[in-house]
Design an enzyme around this catalytic site. Sequence first.
Site, mmCIF file in Angstrom:
data_model
loop_
_atom_site.group_PDB
_atom_site.id
_atom_site.type_symbol
_atom_site.label_atom_id
_atom_site.label_comp_id
_atom_site.label_asym_id
_atom_site.label_seq_id
_atom_site.Cartn_x
_atom_site.Cartn_y
_atom_site.Cartn_z
ATOM 1 N N ASN A 145 -3.649 5.775 -0.801
ATOM 2 C CA ASN A 145 -2.589 4.843 0.026
ATOM 3 C C ASN A 145 -0.989 5.481 -0.809
ATOM 4 O O ASN A 145 -0.813 5.045 -1.313
ATOM 5 C CB ASN A 145 -2.292 3.695 0.405
ATOM 6 C CG ASN A 145 -1.554 2.937 1.324
ATOM 7 O OD1 ASN A 145 -0.670 4.032 1.758
ATOM 8 N ND2 ASN A 145 -1.869 1.280 1.238
ATOM 9 N N TRP A 146 -0.052 6.082 0.108
ATOM 10 C CA TRP A 146 0.746 6.697 -0.466
ATOM 11 C C TRP A 146 1.871 6.230 0.000
ATOM 12 O O TRP A 146 3.314 5.664 -0.117
ATOM 13 C CB TRP A 146 1.098 7.876 -0.101
ATOM 14 C CG TRP A 146 0.445 9.213 -0.261
ATOM 15 C CD1 TRP A 146 -0.779 8.989 -1.524
ATOM 16 C CD2 TRP A 146 0.406 10.577 -0.502
ATOM 17 N NE1 TRP A 146 -1.306 10.257 -2.240
ATOM 18 C CE2 TRP A 146 -0.688 11.403 -1.348
ATOM 19 C CE3 TRP A 146 1.820 10.491 0.448
ATOM 20 C CZ2 TRP A 146 -0.943 12.631 -1.268
ATOM 21 C CZ3 TRP A 146 0.869 12.860 0.684
ATOM 22 C CH2 TRP A 146 0.109 13.297 -0.815
ATOM 23 N N LYS A 147 1.705 5.324 1.062
ATOM 24 C CA LYS A 147 2.647 3.500 1.721
ATOM 25 C C LYS A 147 3.903 4.697 1.879
ATOM 26 O O LYS A 147 3.657 5.809 2.647
ATOM 27 C CB LYS A 147 3.119 3.183 0.552
ATOM 28 C CG LYS A 147 1.469 2.206 -0.100
ATOM 29 C CD LYS A 147 2.268 1.060 -0.842
ATOM 30 C CE LYS A 147 0.597 0.776 -1.524
ATOM 31 N NZ LYS A 147 0.659 -0.696 -2.180
ATOM 32 N N HIS B 41 -3.783 -3.414 6.321
ATOM 33 C CA HIS B 41 -3.193 -3.698 4.535
ATOM 34 C C HIS B 41 -2.614 -4.766 4.870
ATOM 35 O O HIS B 41 -2.328 -5.129 5.928
ATOM 36 C CB HIS B 41 -2.632 -2.027 4.658
ATOM 37 C CG HIS B 41 -2.224 -1.943 2.941
ATOM 38 N ND1 HIS B 41 -1.302 -2.827 2.615
ATOM 39 C CD2 HIS B 41 -2.940 -1.018 2.123
ATOM 40 C CE1 HIS B 41 -1.457 -2.469 0.942
ATOM 41 N NE2 HIS B 41 -2.025 -2.051 1.092
ATOM 42 N N GLU C 21 0.064 -5.272 3.265
ATOM 43 C CA GLU C 21 1.486 -5.187 3.808
ATOM 44 C C GLU C 21 2.270 -5.190 4.936
ATOM 45 O O GLU C 21 3.010 -5.754 5.622
ATOM 46 C CB GLU C 21 2.368 -3.913 2.692
ATOM 47 C CG GLU C 21 2.036 -4.176 1.451
ATOM 48 C CD GLU C 21 2.052 -2.232 0.997
ATOM 49 O OE1 GLU C 21 1.877 -1.661 1.110
ATOM 50 O OE2 GLU C 21 1.605 -2.773 -0.644
ATOM 51 N N GLU D 129 -9.090 -5.743 -1.085
ATOM 52 C CA GLU D 129 -7.694 -5.954 -2.280
ATOM 53 C C GLU D 129 -7.369 -7.097 -1.782
ATOM 54 O O GLU D 129 -6.739 -7.409 -1.362
ATOM 55 C CB GLU D 129 -6.913 -4.392 -1.453
ATOM 56 C CG GLU D 129 -7.154 -3.246 -0.881
ATOM 57 C CD GLU D 129 -6.352 -2.336 -0.753
ATOM 58 O OE1 GLU D 129 -6.085 -1.541 -1.413
ATOM 59 O OE2 GLU D 129 -4.969 -2.342 0.507
ATOM 60 N N GLY E 201 -0.487 -4.091 -6.823
ATOM 61 C CA GLY E 201 1.257 -2.567 -7.167
ATOM 62 C C GLY E 201 1.220 -4.318 -8.139
ATOM 63 O O GLY E 201 2.380 -4.583 -8.449
ATOM 64 N N SER F 233 -3.992 -2.441 -7.998
ATOM 65 C CA SER F 233 -4.300 -1.529 -9.057
ATOM 66 C C SER F 233 -4.955 -1.057 -10.449
ATOM 67 O O SER F 233 -5.559 -1.372 -11.058
ATOM 68 C CB SER F 233 -3.081 -3.100 -10.000
ATOM 69 O OG SER F 233 -2.543 -3.858 -9.963
ATOM 70 N N GLY G 65 -3.155 2.753 -4.957
ATOM 71 C CA GLY G 65 -1.605 2.736 -4.382
ATOM 72 C C GLY G 65 -0.734 3.456 -5.351
ATOM 73 O O GLY G 65 -1.183 5.010 -4.744
ATOM 74 N N GLY G 66 -0.510 2.865 -6.213
ATOM 75 C CA GLY G 66 0.151 3.358 -7.701
ATOM 76 C C GLY G 66 -0.065 4.984 -7.998
ATOM 77 O O GLY G 66 0.434 5.584 -7.795
HETATM 78 C C1 PEP Z 1 -3.139 -0.562 -1.994
HETATM 79 O O1 PEP Z 1 -1.791 -1.138 -2.033
HETATM 80 O O2 PEP Z 1 -3.718 -0.217 -1.339
HETATM 81 C C2 PEP Z 1 -2.942 -0.316 -3.176
HETATM 82 C C3 PEP Z 1 -4.520 -0.479 -3.535
HETATM 83 O O3 PEP Z 1 -2.304 -0.409 -4.558
HETATM 84 P P1 PEP Z 1 -1.588 -0.452 -5.881
HETATM 85 O O4 PEP Z 1 -3.036 0.416 -6.152
HETATM 86 O O5 PEP Z 1 -0.601 -0.013 -6.452
HETATM 87 O O6 PEP Z 1 -2.430 -2.267 -5.912
#
Ligand code: PEP
Length: 252
Positions: free
Chosen positions: A9-11, A97, A99, A169, A175, A215, A236-237
């Site tokens: 997920n590049w957000k 998600h 967010e 999640e 994050g 994470s 994500g990251g």
């Molecule tokens: C996400 O936003 O779906 C996610 C898992 O982010 P991160 O891996 O950065 O925690």
Amino acid sequence: MRSKIVAGNWKMNKNVSESKALAEGLVNELKDVTLENTRVIVAPTFVNLTTVTAVTENSAVEVAAQNMHQEASGAYTGEISAEMLTSIGVKTVILGHSERREYFGENETLLAKKTDAALANGLEVIYCFGEVKEERESNTQEAVVKKQISEALFHLDAAAWSNIVLAYEPVWAIGTGLTASADQAQEMHAFIRGLIADKYGADVAENVSILYGGSCKPSNAEEIFSKPDVDGGLIGGASLKAEDFAAVIKAI
Ligand code: PEP
């Protein structure tokens, strides 16, 4: 047999040239990798979907959108419909998600409508959910997750579940650098599979892919992915660098 899936997920990251470079880098990283029963998905921003779809066309990398609107068309300034996504070749959409829930007020009632619109247009849905820190601390995570899944998805018939992927999640792990332990992930994933089995029977439950997100990175992916009910990750990251994302994919 359910698929393993690693989705990035590049957000709201990467402009068009950066998105193109990241997609090219990932295709290159994966060119000699054998992906057995494993799907790789990336979700760029709406404006970069076409570019990334073109780059990944003859590769194992699939492209998803990060969101969509529940209505087919009309006066919804700034929004994107399911049909608009399918018209550019997108086959999967991420819904719910944390967010979107936190910053845009999305709840299960809305997400049920979005899910219906996505499925009606032939899109696969990656449905995200998970408890916040206070809910984990008060040991109410299972009740929270049950509500998030049942209220958004349990109106679906069993056949619809072939186009649903679940992504657990825990919000406290997104994050933040904090990760659910592999045992915590397994415990929740087994609980979720049990919920699906109770509602739809063992066949549907055994065939639904349940991803972990929060994470997840090269250093912890292998342990998390080794658990029997963890079918991959939503990343994500660590999906923003081709090398890191490829390492997470290789961990599966
Ligand atoms: C996400 O936003 O779906 C996610 C898992 O982010 P991160 O891996 O950065 O925690």
